[in-house]
Design a protein around this motif. Sequence first.
Motif, PDB file in Angstrom:
ATOM      1  N   VAL A 412       1.036  -1.279   0.110  1.00 51.94           N
ATOM      2  CA  VAL A 412       0.086   0.080  -0.040  1.00 51.94           C
ATOM      3  C   VAL A 412       0.597   1.419  -0.431  1.00 51.94           C
ATOM      4  O   VAL A 412       1.968   1.187   0.658  1.00 51.94           O
ATOM      5  CB  VAL A 412      -0.854  -0.259   1.013  1.00 51.94           C
ATOM      6  CG1 VAL A 412      -1.512   1.257   1.410  1.00 51.94           C
ATOM      7  CG2 VAL A 412      -1.744  -1.229   1.535  1.00 51.94           C
ATOM      8  N   ILE A 415      -3.146   6.382   0.615  1.00 55.87           N
ATOM      9  CA  ILE A 415      -4.281   6.064   0.971  1.00 55.87           C
ATOM     10  C   ILE A 415      -5.151   7.630   0.703  1.00 55.87           C
ATOM     11  O   ILE A 415      -5.009   8.240   1.236  1.00 55.87           O
ATOM     12  CB  ILE A 415      -4.766   4.834   2.771  1.00 55.87           C
ATOM     13  CG1 ILE A 415      -4.127   4.503   2.126  1.00 55.87           C
ATOM     14  CG2 ILE A 415      -6.783   5.232   2.507  1.00 55.87           C
ATOM     15  CD1 ILE A 415      -4.723   3.205   4.078  1.00 55.87           C
ATOM     16  N   THR A 420      -7.558   4.024  -3.212  1.00 54.61           N
ATOM     17  CA  THR A 420      -6.618   3.601  -2.142  1.00 54.61           C
ATOM     18  C   THR A 420      -5.110   3.181  -3.014  1.00 54.61           C
ATOM     19  O   THR A 420      -5.418   2.134  -4.507  1.00 54.61           O
ATOM     20  CB  THR A 420      -6.464   1.871  -1.481  1.00 54.61           C
ATOM     21  OG1 THR A 420      -7.391   2.886  -0.120  1.00 54.61           O
ATOM     22  CG2 THR A 420      -4.707   1.964  -1.144  1.00 54.61           C
ATOM     23  N   VAL A 422      -1.645   1.054  -5.055  1.00 53.04           N
ATOM     24  CA  VAL A 422      -1.040  -0.709  -4.125  1.00 53.04           C
ATOM     25  C   VAL A 422      -0.173  -0.207  -5.482  1.00 53.04           C
ATOM     26  O   VAL A 422      -0.763  -0.671  -7.042  1.00 53.04           O
ATOM     27  CB  VAL A 422      -2.196  -1.759  -3.551  1.00 53.04           C
ATOM     28  CG1 VAL A 422      -1.262  -2.955  -3.676  1.00 53.04           C
ATOM     29  CG2 VAL A 422      -3.258  -0.931  -2.886  1.00 53.04           C
TER      30      VAL A 422
END
Length: 555
Positions: A412, A415, A420, A422
């Motif tokens: 990750v 956010i 979000t 990744v």
Amino acid sequence: MKAGLALIRFLIAMIALALASLAGAQTLPGTEPLPADTATAPAPDPFGRETPRGAITGLLRALADGDYLRAAQYFPAEESPEAETGSETSDDGTDALAADADSQPDVDRRAELARKLQIALDSGGSLLAFPLLSNEAAGVVDDGLAQNLEQVGTLSSEENAAPILLQQITATDGSMQWRIALETAEEIADFVPAEAVEETITDEDIAVAGAPLIDWLKLIALALLAFAAFRLLTALLMALLRRAIAEHDTSPVYRFLHAAMPPLSLYLAVLTFYATAGDLGVSIVARQTLLRYAAIVAWIALAWFALRLVDAIARVVTGQMHRAERRQAVTIVSFLRRGAKVFLLAIAFVAVLDTVGLDVTTGIAALGIGGLALALGAQKTIENLVGSVTLIADKPVQVGDAAQIGEVFGTVEDIGMRSTLVRTLNRTLVSIPNGYLASERIENYALRDRFLFHQTIGVTYDTDAKQMERLLGELRTIIADDGHILDDDARVRFHGFGDSALQIEIFAYFNTRSYPESLAMQETLLFAIMRKLDELGIAFAFPTQTIHLQNDIVG
């Protein structure tokens, strides 16, 4: 003293303007109770005299156009300042007095007062800047004046000074209008002699937008000079700070000042322009026009300053959180930074709209009326925003965590308010909407408190029971002597008879939270097991088949 007082009032008004605009939107148009003797609301005033701001804005436009007949409509009629009996307006916005021969002398008198007011303002008088003028029908109710009076400026001369007052009157159609108060009209007549009016008529200066070109140039030069001076001062200050602070790139004080100086220079230049523009002796039309748009620049500077300040604070706090390995705090800071910037931009946008004269109250009320349609259209956006709040509150993943989210595995990286990000093992960047993420199964590998070692070893069937017992004992010793293994769950067991091997199960946990460290521990343990089997002369099994052939010889 006069400039300082005006500057303080300007600062207070600039801070309160956006909040006042938002607060005013809570009362929807049409919810005010109607007067007992009025069945329908009066038609809008074609001259915009419903509020002090509207009256002054309309008066300045008439003066800029040189339309003193229209400017006369902002002065009191001769009959009475409290109840207009001869100021009816037609549908096209022209005053009926202009066509009434009996009232023509009064119109001429008021037109001359308008010309004298312009002369008085050009020669040293002042009007409140656009943001300081009340945009409410009742005006400012706590200014210490009578309820129907409003001060909007000052008449100044070498001998004396007098306030410029507006008075709220009731027109023949029942509407409430703001006009120059009768006592101010009398002051104007005394301030400017008749010969001064004649001099302005013969003035041959080149006019641009209702003001002499030279006046526009003076004001623009003042604004540019003020901004250049403050930028030079701030540049010198930052140069001194770079020499005074050894590690200025990491200094919070330097980073704060570096972020604040450019917008602060612009804002201070606007304040300087506001405080000194009245001393140039330029046309009131040019002065008020540029002061109005200087307020827009001030709001832009304030928004710019606030945005850079938020970014600077966020960078400092994020750096501290990274050093303290508080990854969840980094996520919260990132979310709050974005939310604060959206809020600041919204306030600045509303303030700019109000400054240019758009009806912010009506626009916000329209959003309330169309709220259902807006909610339906922004359903996914709201879902993602709620999802981001849920992620921050529940903390299933944090920035820097390795996680399996649905079919996506990676680290990750951010956010946000909508999605979000990744980073996958292939180094691609996957954006996952927070609404989906909040309801999806998430396996967070970063939260493991230990790593599992689970192996099944197969040895050949040539190994007898005695050898097997000895091997199990040696393997248990290896597990017990390994300092990286937690003893409470470790076990070595003869697991069963496989198709081609005797199976031994080894189950243990490495006492580490780091995946690379667990791989190193696992490698060391596997080498120890291999060496022990070589020492005991026991071979690893692999899939084999033994075929027995029987030859029956018939004699």
